[in-house]
Scaffold this active site. Structure first.
Site, PDB file in Angstrom:
ATOM      1  N   SER A 259       0.864  -1.194   0.000  1.00  0.00           N
ATOM      2  CA  SER A 259       0.000   0.000   0.000  1.00  0.00           C
ATOM      3  C   SER A 259       0.893   1.234   0.000  1.00  0.00           C
ATOM      4  O   SER A 259       2.078   1.158   0.357  1.00  0.00           O
ATOM      5  CB  SER A 259      -0.854   0.001   1.264  1.00  0.00           C
ATOM      6  OG  SER A 259      -1.534   1.231   1.423  1.00  0.00           O
TER       7      SER A 259
ATOM      8  N   TYR B 168      -2.466  -0.581  10.528  1.00  0.00           N
ATOM      9  CA  TYR B 168      -2.476  -0.920   9.094  1.00  0.00           C
ATOM     10  C   TYR B 168      -1.148  -0.488   8.462  1.00  0.00           C
ATOM     11  O   TYR B 168      -0.530  -1.236   7.699  1.00  0.00           O
ATOM     12  CB  TYR B 168      -3.655  -0.210   8.430  1.00  0.00           C
ATOM     13  CG  TYR B 168      -3.817  -0.471   6.950  1.00  0.00           C
ATOM     14  CD1 TYR B 168      -4.390  -1.662   6.486  1.00  0.00           C
ATOM     15  CD2 TYR B 168      -3.414   0.471   6.000  1.00  0.00           C
ATOM     16  CE1 TYR B 168      -4.549  -1.897   5.127  1.00  0.00           C
ATOM     17  CE2 TYR B 168      -3.569   0.243   4.641  1.00  0.00           C
ATOM     18  CZ  TYR B 168      -4.134  -0.937   4.207  1.00  0.00           C
ATOM     19  OH  TYR B 168      -4.293  -1.178   2.862  1.00  0.00           O
TER      20      TYR B 168
HETATM   21  P1  NAI Z   1     -11.446  -5.492  -0.531  1.00  0.00           P
HETATM   22  O1  NAI Z   1     -11.871  -5.388   0.887  1.00  0.00           O
HETATM   23  O2  NAI Z   1     -12.348  -4.990  -1.602  1.00  0.00           O
HETATM   24  O3  NAI Z   1     -11.022  -6.999  -0.891  1.00  0.00           O
HETATM   25  C1  NAI Z   1     -10.222  -7.758  -0.029  1.00  0.00           C
HETATM   26  C2  NAI Z   1     -10.504  -9.229  -0.286  1.00  0.00           C
HETATM   27  O4  NAI Z   1      -9.678  -9.989   0.608  1.00  0.00           O
HETATM   28  C3  NAI Z   1     -11.958  -9.619   0.003  1.00  0.00           C
HETATM   29  O5  NAI Z   1     -12.472 -10.379  -1.057  1.00  0.00           O
HETATM   30  C4  NAI Z   1     -11.860 -10.427   1.298  1.00  0.00           C
HETATM   31  O6  NAI Z   1     -12.860 -11.428   1.412  1.00  0.00           O
HETATM   32  C5  NAI Z   1     -10.465 -11.016   1.189  1.00  0.00           C
HETATM   33  N1  NAI Z   1      -9.906 -11.385   2.490  1.00  0.00           N
HETATM   34  C6  NAI Z   1      -9.924 -10.665   3.639  1.00  0.00           C
HETATM   35  N2  NAI Z   1      -9.349 -11.341   4.634  1.00  0.00           N
HETATM   36  C7  NAI Z   1      -8.941 -12.525   4.117  1.00  0.00           C
HETATM   37  C8  NAI Z   1      -8.284 -13.665   4.646  1.00  0.00           C
HETATM   38  N3  NAI Z   1      -7.943 -13.737   5.953  1.00  0.00           N
HETATM   39  N4  NAI Z   1      -8.009 -14.706   3.815  1.00  0.00           N
HETATM   40  C9  NAI Z   1      -8.375 -14.653   2.514  1.00  0.00           C
HETATM   41  N5  NAI Z   1      -9.018 -13.619   1.960  1.00  0.00           N
HETATM   42  C10 NAI Z   1      -9.294 -12.564   2.747  1.00  0.00           C
HETATM   43  O7  NAI Z   1     -10.053  -4.721  -0.566  1.00  0.00           O
HETATM   44  P2  NAI Z   1      -9.185  -4.157  -1.771  1.00  0.00           P
HETATM   45  O8  NAI Z   1      -9.302  -2.687  -1.754  1.00  0.00           O
HETATM   46  O9  NAI Z   1      -9.435  -4.902  -3.007  1.00  0.00           O
HETATM   47  O10 NAI Z   1      -7.727  -4.492  -1.182  1.00  0.00           O
HETATM   48  C11 NAI Z   1      -6.884  -5.506  -1.698  1.00  0.00           C
HETATM   49  C12 NAI Z   1      -5.492  -5.266  -1.171  1.00  0.00           C
HETATM   50  O11 NAI Z   1      -5.045  -3.970  -1.590  1.00  0.00           O
HETATM   51  C13 NAI Z   1      -5.381  -5.267   0.359  1.00  0.00           C
HETATM   52  O12 NAI Z   1      -4.184  -5.887   0.748  1.00  0.00           O
HETATM   53  C14 NAI Z   1      -5.353  -3.784   0.709  1.00  0.00           C
HETATM   54  O13 NAI Z   1      -4.722  -3.546   1.928  1.00  0.00           O
HETATM   55  C15 NAI Z   1      -4.591  -3.233  -0.475  1.00  0.00           C
HETATM   56  N6  NAI Z   1      -4.800  -1.809  -0.712  1.00  0.00           N
HETATM   57  C16 NAI Z   1      -6.024  -1.303  -1.065  1.00  0.00           C
HETATM   58  C17 NAI Z   1      -6.170   0.053  -1.319  1.00  0.00           C
HETATM   59  C18 NAI Z   1      -7.454   0.667  -1.743  1.00  0.00           C
HETATM   60  O14 NAI Z   1      -7.474   1.902  -1.920  1.00  0.00           O
HETATM   61  N7  NAI Z   1      -8.530  -0.067  -1.932  1.00  0.00           N
HETATM   62  C19 NAI Z   1      -5.029   0.969  -1.185  1.00  0.00           C
HETATM   63  C20 NAI Z   1      -3.802   0.341  -0.798  1.00  0.00           C
HETATM   64  C21 NAI Z   1      -3.700  -0.998  -0.583  1.00  0.00           C
END
Ligand code: NAI
Length: 258
Positions: free
Chosen positions: A141, A154
């Site tokens: 991130s 985080y």
């Molecule tokens: P999201 O919340 O839309 O998707 C995350 C996915 O991970 C979900 O499908 C969830 O079910 C799954 N998940 C959560 N805990 C889990 C576990 N213990 N085991 C397996 N699956 C699990 O989030 P998003 O935005 O798509 O984030 C994806 C990655 O990108 C994360 O690592 C987040 O920290 C990172 N990120 C996101 C940003 C944003 O602006 N959306 C910015 C910077 C980083």
């Protein structure tokens, strides 16, 4: 860039950034296993991968559990073939001031964001190293490069991902494996949008969630607009193809960390 004949695995691939990365890898020709805590949404992404003409597989996983991670990689190898590309994307967030953050909150975030990346990287290296080829992409991130208030836990977890990535990259550099961190900026997934997302939680008095979302894009991003899951997919495809890029933490953030 061509990934035909390669097998990829994306954790947290059921929605958001993970889904964007899974579809981009499939678009470049890879077969893609989609793993998520929520099997139903993993199945939805897997169906979208198959609609592109590639093979896919939906897997239920908790990346914080060693046995679950081991079983995930075994399933990929048994059903799709040798694992070539591991995208360790699953992550969670919560908003807490330093005073209200509990030890349990801290452990919960670290268990998924930092330990989860460790377990998935380890499982991938164990199968890739004997074959002397692999690509590991850890989703960190902008919070792995700069701190954000009320996100100290985080931020700590994402700095950990970048340090871990750097160290493992050196450890496996002679074995044909690259390890990089992909650092998204602001992407309008469930993490940001809705009442429980960051835009909903970081509202000013009387501000709508929509207006808060627009304000955060303008104030945090020099380019003024959020990035998309497709932007993250483009970098993931590049990193999956590149031979001599390793140990890097590359931001796709519209200039946020400039
Ligand atoms: P999201 O919340 O839309 O998707 C995350 C996915 O991970 C979900 O499908 C969830 O079910 C799954 N998940 C959560 N805990 C889990 C576990 N213990 N085991 C397996 N699956 C699990 O989030 P998003 O935005 O798509 O984030 C994806 C990655 O990108 C994360 O690592 C987040 O920290 C990172 N990120 C996101 C940003 C944003 O602006 N959306 C910015 C910077 C980083």
């Amino acid at each position: 860039m061509e990934l035909k004949g390669k097998v990829a695995l994306v954790t947290g691939g059921g929605r958001g950034i993970g889904q964007g990365i899974a579809l981009a890898l499939a678009g470049a020709g890879a077969d893609v296993a989609v793993a998520d805590l929520d099997l139903a949404i993993a199945e939805e992404t897997a169906a979208k991968v198959e609609a592109t003409g590639r093979r896919s597989l939906a897997i239920s996983v908790n990346v914080a559990q060693p046995d679950s991670v081991r079983a995930m990689v075994e399933k990929v190898e048994a059903e799709l073939g040798d694992l070539d590309i591991a995208v360790n994307n699953a992550g969670i967030i919560s908003i807490q001031s330093i005073e209200e953050l509990t030890a349990e909150d801290f452990d919960r975030i670290m268990a998924v964001n930092a330990k989860g990346v460790f377990l998935c990287t380890q499982a991938a290296v164990r199968v890739m190293r004997p074959r002397r080829w692999g690509r590991i992409i850890n989703v960190a991130s902008i919070a792995g490069k700069i701190g954000f208030p009320d996100l100290s836990h985080y931020t700590a977890s994402k700095f950990a991902v970048i340090g871990f990535t750097n160290a493992v990259a050196k450890e496996v550099a002679l074995d044909g494996i690259t390890v990089n961190a992909l650092c998204p900026g602001i992407v309008g997934t469930g993490m940001w949008r809705g009442e429980d997302g960051l835009a909903g939680r970081w509202r000013e008095e009387g501000e709508s969630e929509e207006a808060s979302w627009a304000r955060h894009q303008k104030t945090l991003l020099p380019q003024g607009v959020a990035q998309t899951p497709e932007d993250m997919g483009q970098l993931a495809v590049y990193l999956a193809c590149a031979e001599h890029v390793t140990g890097q933490a590359i931001a796709v953030d519209g200039g946020c960390t400039l």
